[in-house]
Design a protein around this motif. Sequence first.
Motif, PDB file in Angstrom:
ATOM      1  N   THR A 106       0.831  -1.215   0.000  1.00 17.28           N
ATOM      2  CA  THR A 106       0.000   0.000   0.000  1.00 17.28           C
ATOM      3  C   THR A 106       0.861   1.260   0.000  1.00 17.28           C
ATOM      4  O   THR A 106       0.603   2.213  -0.747  1.00 17.28           O
ATOM      5  CB  THR A 106      -0.935   0.002   1.230  1.00 17.28           C
ATOM      6  N   ILE A 107       1.897   1.257   0.869  1.00 14.38           N
ATOM      7  CA  ILE A 107       2.784   2.422   0.938  1.00 14.38           C
ATOM      8  C   ILE A 107       3.535   2.594  -0.370  1.00 14.38           C
ATOM      9  O   ILE A 107       3.662   3.716  -0.894  1.00 14.38           O
ATOM     10  CB  ILE A 107       3.767   2.276   2.115  1.00 14.38           C
ATOM     11  N   ALA A 108       4.025   1.491  -0.927  1.00  7.71           N
ATOM     12  CA  ALA A 108       4.764   1.567  -2.188  1.00  7.71           C
ATOM     13  C   ALA A 108       3.879   2.082  -3.316  1.00  7.71           C
ATOM     14  O   ALA A 108       4.318   2.867  -4.165  1.00  7.71           O
ATOM     15  CB  ALA A 108       5.330   0.193  -2.537  1.00  7.71           C
ATOM     16  N   GLU A 109       2.608   1.673  -3.322  1.00  8.50           N
ATOM     17  CA  GLU A 109       1.679   2.125  -4.358  1.00  8.50           C
ATOM     18  C   GLU A 109       1.432   3.629  -4.244  1.00  8.50           C
ATOM     19  O   GLU A 109       1.427   4.348  -5.253  1.00  8.50           O
ATOM     20  CB  GLU A 109       0.367   1.369  -4.228  1.00  8.50           C
ATOM     21  N   GLU A 110       1.253   4.117  -2.994  1.00  7.61           N
ATOM     22  CA  GLU A 110       1.029   5.551  -2.798  1.00  7.61           C
ATOM     23  C   GLU A 110       2.262   6.363  -3.195  1.00  7.61           C
ATOM     24  O   GLU A 110       2.141   7.418  -3.844  1.00  7.61           O
ATOM     25  CB  GLU A 110       0.688   5.831  -1.336  1.00  7.61           C
TER      26      GLU A 110
ATOM     27  N   ARG B  70       2.788   9.251  -6.127  1.00  7.45           N
ATOM     28  CA  ARG B  70       3.383  10.568  -5.896  1.00  7.45           C
ATOM     29  C   ARG B  70       4.539  10.821  -6.867  1.00  7.45           C
ATOM     30  O   ARG B  70       4.713  11.947  -7.349  1.00  7.45           O
ATOM     31  CB  ARG B  70       3.862  10.685  -4.448  1.00  7.45           C
ATOM     32  N   GLU B  71       5.338   9.787  -7.121  1.00  5.75           N
ATOM     33  CA  GLU B  71       6.429   9.939  -8.078  1.00  5.75           C
ATOM     34  C   GLU B  71       5.895  10.220  -9.482  1.00  5.75           C
ATOM     35  O   GLU B  71       6.479  11.004 -10.241  1.00  5.75           O
ATOM     36  CB  GLU B  71       7.294   8.670  -8.086  1.00  5.75           C
ATOM     37  N   ALA B  72       4.793   9.578  -9.831  1.00  7.49           N
ATOM     38  CA  ALA B  72       4.184   9.820 -11.137  1.00  7.49           C
ATOM     39  C   ALA B  72       3.688  11.258 -11.249  1.00  7.49           C
ATOM     40  O   ALA B  72       3.851  11.908 -12.296  1.00  7.49           O
ATOM     41  CB  ALA B  72       3.031   8.840 -11.363  1.00  7.49           C
ATOM     42  N   LEU B  73       3.104  11.777 -10.167  1.00 11.24           N
ATOM     43  CA  LEU B  73       2.651  13.168 -10.171  1.00 11.24           C
ATOM     44  C   LEU B  73       3.836  14.131 -10.305  1.00 11.24           C
ATOM     45  O   LEU B  73       3.757  15.146 -10.998  1.00 11.24           O
ATOM     46  CB  LEU B  73       1.870  13.476  -8.892  1.00 11.24           C
ATOM     47  N   LYS B  74       4.940  13.793  -9.650  1.00 11.39           N
ATOM     48  CA  LYS B  74       6.141  14.626  -9.774  1.00 11.39           C
ATOM     49  C   LYS B  74       6.585  14.722 -11.232  1.00 11.39           C
ATOM     50  O   LYS B  74       6.947  15.799 -11.715  1.00 11.39           O
ATOM     51  CB  LYS B  74       7.283  14.041  -8.936  1.00 11.39           C
ATOM     52  N   LYS B  75       6.566  13.591 -11.930  1.00  8.27           N
ATOM     53  CA  LYS B  75       7.001  13.598 -13.320  1.00  8.27           C
ATOM     54  C   LYS B  75       6.052  14.411 -14.188  1.00  8.27           C
ATOM     55  O   LYS B  75       6.491  15.165 -15.064  1.00  8.27           O
ATOM     56  CB  LYS B  75       7.087  12.160 -13.842  1.00  8.27           C
ATOM     57  N   LEU B  76       4.763  14.271 -13.945  1.00  2.00           N
ATOM     58  CA  LEU B  76       3.785  15.002 -14.747  1.00  2.00           C
ATOM     59  C   LEU B  76       3.848  16.501 -14.469  1.00  2.00           C
ATOM     60  O   LEU B  76       3.615  17.322 -15.361  1.00  2.00           O
ATOM     61  CB  LEU B  76       2.385  14.465 -14.481  1.00  2.00           C
TER      62      LEU B  76
END
Length: 315
Positions: A252-256, A260-266
């Motif tokens: 669960t933590i890894a998925e969250e 967040r990392e995906a949002l950083k890239k976008l």
Amino acid sequence: MKYLREMYKRRLEVGPEKERRRSEWINWNYDSEIFAFGKRLGEEFNETTIKQAFIHSSYVEKERAKRAELGLNLKDLTFDLEDNSELAEKGADLISNYVKVYLRNMYPYFFEEGICAIHNYLVSESMLSHIAKHIGCGDLILSEDFPVLPSTLSQTFKAVVGAVLKDRGQEKAETFVRDFVLPQLISKDINELWEVVNPMGLLTAVLALIGKGPPEPRLLWKSGANTIMALYWVGIYSDKQLVAKSPGETVTIAEEMAAREALKKLMKTEDSRSPLILGRMADNLKLDYKKVNMSAAEVLKNYYSQLKKQNTASA
């Protein structure tokens, strides 16, 4: 030796010397310190304006009370002391406006909520008082309270910016803010300043906005699953393309964290982003003062309204 030991013993018994105002020392020259303050910062202040920037309202009231105690009629005497309230108000407006304009232009894909979070961090009382203290405002402030309160330091810094605005114009005042306020973001992770409550939900809405498929979390690998040192790596895929990946103590933590990392890239705010343009490199920087970034709340609202329409149509 006996004399020194006795003096040392007495100093321990008496305790440390109480903190005193810098102006109480014999080698204090207020006019010289005001002049040196401007030279240290590389600014040419009008002496009257910069002195007003350091006068707090409590000091003015204190002086009025002293004259009243002496029985002097304030109406018959010229009382030319004016506090820094007006300068601080103008300085606060300029700091707030310029910080937002600069951040919007430096981070054009960062959501407006994030811009406001960084802005609030930079213009907070603790931050502005920290800056004021370290550029030497503490000893120059005329106020009733001592040691000087953080709120007084913060207001004084705003008044100094207001003094630059009054004497040298908006461009110089914005340069002053860029040189002293914005560098506080150096080595700071701006993504930590904005708390995203539901990163996966926001990521889904953003991917839909740019025409990509919904995010699909997948477990990439794991190690030590049955130990206290468990580690899971989760990747976020969209249209069978890896968007981002991140580790975590649980799935669960890894998925969250991956979301967040995906949002950083976008949003182009990842750790490998280019540094802020500051100093002389920013002298010819062209900023769009009318620019406003996209709002995360609006993106989510539009996404869920479209999703509701699709569900209604299919039903």
